[in-house]
Design an enzyme around this catalytic site. Sequence first.
Site, short mmCIF file in Angstrom:
data_model
loop_
_atom_site.label_atom_id
_atom_site.label_comp_id
_atom_site.label_asym_id
_atom_site.label_seq_id
_atom_site.Cartn_x
_atom_site.Cartn_y
_atom_site.Cartn_z
N HIS A 84 0.71 4.21 7.49
CA HIS A 84 0.65 4.83 6.17
C HIS A 84 1.07 6.29 6.22
O HIS A 84 0.82 7.00 7.19
CB HIS A 84 -0.77 4.73 5.60
CG HIS A 84 -1.20 3.32 5.34
ND1 HIS A 84 -2.05 2.63 6.19
CD2 HIS A 84 -0.88 2.46 4.34
CE1 HIS A 84 -2.25 1.40 5.70
NE2 HIS A 84 -1.54 1.27 4.59
N ASN A 95 3.87 -6.15 5.63
CA ASN A 95 2.62 -6.89 5.86
C ASN A 95 2.83 -8.38 6.10
O ASN A 95 1.87 -9.13 6.26
CB ASN A 95 1.67 -6.73 4.67
CG ASN A 95 1.24 -5.30 4.46
OD1 ASN A 95 0.96 -4.59 5.42
ND2 ASN A 95 1.20 -4.88 3.21
N SER A 128 0.82 -1.22 0.00
CA SER A 128 0.00 0.00 0.00
C SER A 128 0.85 1.27 0.00
O SER A 128 0.42 2.30 -0.50
CB SER A 128 -0.92 0.03 1.21
OG SER A 128 -0.16 -0.06 2.41
N ASP A 168 -1.85 6.83 10.51
CA ASP A 168 -2.34 5.71 11.31
C ASP A 168 -1.17 4.89 11.80
O ASP A 168 -1.32 3.72 12.12
CB ASP A 168 -3.31 4.85 10.50
CG ASP A 168 -2.65 4.23 9.27
OD1 ASP A 168 -3.28 3.40 8.60
OD2 ASP A 168 -1.48 4.59 8.98
N GLY A 216 -1.81 -4.30 1.17
CA GLY A 216 -1.88 -5.59 1.86
C GLY A 216 -0.91 -6.64 1.35
O GLY A 216 -0.71 -7.67 2.00
#
Lengths: 236, 199
Positions: free
Chosen positions: A209, A118, A61, A206, A88
């Site tokens: 990101h 991930n 991402s 967050d 992801g």
Amino acid sequence: MHHIANASLTDKVMSSGESNPAATPTPCVDIQGDGRWMTLHNHFVSNSKDKEPDVLFVGDSLVQLLHQFEVWRELFSPLHALNFGVGGDETQHVLWRLSNGELAHISPKVVVLWVGTNNHGHTAEQICGGIMAIVQLIKDKLPKAYTLVLGVLPRGKMPNPLRERNAQVNKLVQEAVSSLPHASLLNVDPGFVHSDSSISHQDLYDYLHLTPQGYQAVCQPLHAHLKGLLEKQAEN
Amino acid sequence: MSGDEMNPAAVAQAVEDIQGDDRWMSQIWRELFSPLHALNFGIGEDTTCNVLWRLQNGELDNIGPKVTVVWVGTNNHEHSAEQVAGGILAIAQLLTSRLPKTKVVVLGLLARGEWPNPLREKNVAVNGFLRTWLPRLGQTQFLDVGAGFVHSDGTISTRDMFDFLHLTAAGYRAIAKPLIDLLLQILEETPEEKRASLV
């Protein structure tokens, strides 16, 4: 993993294809019901048929969202860049995508690879093995391309096991690529972790990101490095 | 079916930190619609259960918004359309009981995936339930912002949803127009207050 000769380290991480899930090409199974992962992969394959990128960005991402920000238009479109990021994705997913058509019709001079954060449930060694498997695949399919692996960023507001894992991945990859003429690791963390060990939501909204400000801090040096690489490639 | 114990979509549930970096619990809100003095309490991948948990555990304690915009349900993969709508209804009920002055605007779930698929049908069904149920709640209305995303050939374009789920800047601009029109209308109708007007 400490002072091991590079050859045996490379053997150790790369020969573990069968026993390393992070280095075994694996498509994403559509458990949600709208087939988006495969749709995106098919788009990337057909996109590549009429484009001639000099730079290919591939990964998760952090790569995919980069394409949605102004910084892409500003810094990377002028370099004729293509973006094959999927949110992801883990190393084994990127490995599958690149093995199944995404590299079939293009000859970029540089591939920017940003993946690994991930890979939940995998060890740092396994993740490094997955990254190195991708580096090897790119070398096999695009013998003239240079692969720039971006270091995995720290994450989470305060110190946590994933930060340690990501730092260890970067260390192992750095060792593994150090003897390779066609690849290198670039640390793009401008210092996201502050002196109190926290990460700011101004950089990672967050704590995973990047904000536009975070992308600027990462992309300015990346862009400069890329330009240098492209100029070198042109000379050869 | 509405917010009762039998509907798993209406059961408040915190996200389990299975990845290990605790990022969901330390998520803070991002500013959206700043000129309207708005707060954003959105978290990627949240289900109705997660939103319910957050609202029951502090997020409504210190604010008195004039309008609350609710947009959730597309990630409720374990639940039926009726259950999802019930979860959204439970959220609206919670908001009107905890924030008596707020008007609730529930946004319809968008289509997703490049081509027609079961999740599109499910989201349409959720919207159908909401259209019927929400007007029965006072202070609550339903707004469908999804018009135009599905083209005549049934496809969604990456120009609107870059991964056939998340909106591009262009996609957000398209949904913002009807939403802001409604918000301005509601804000004009309600008396002035000094604190945050929009959540």
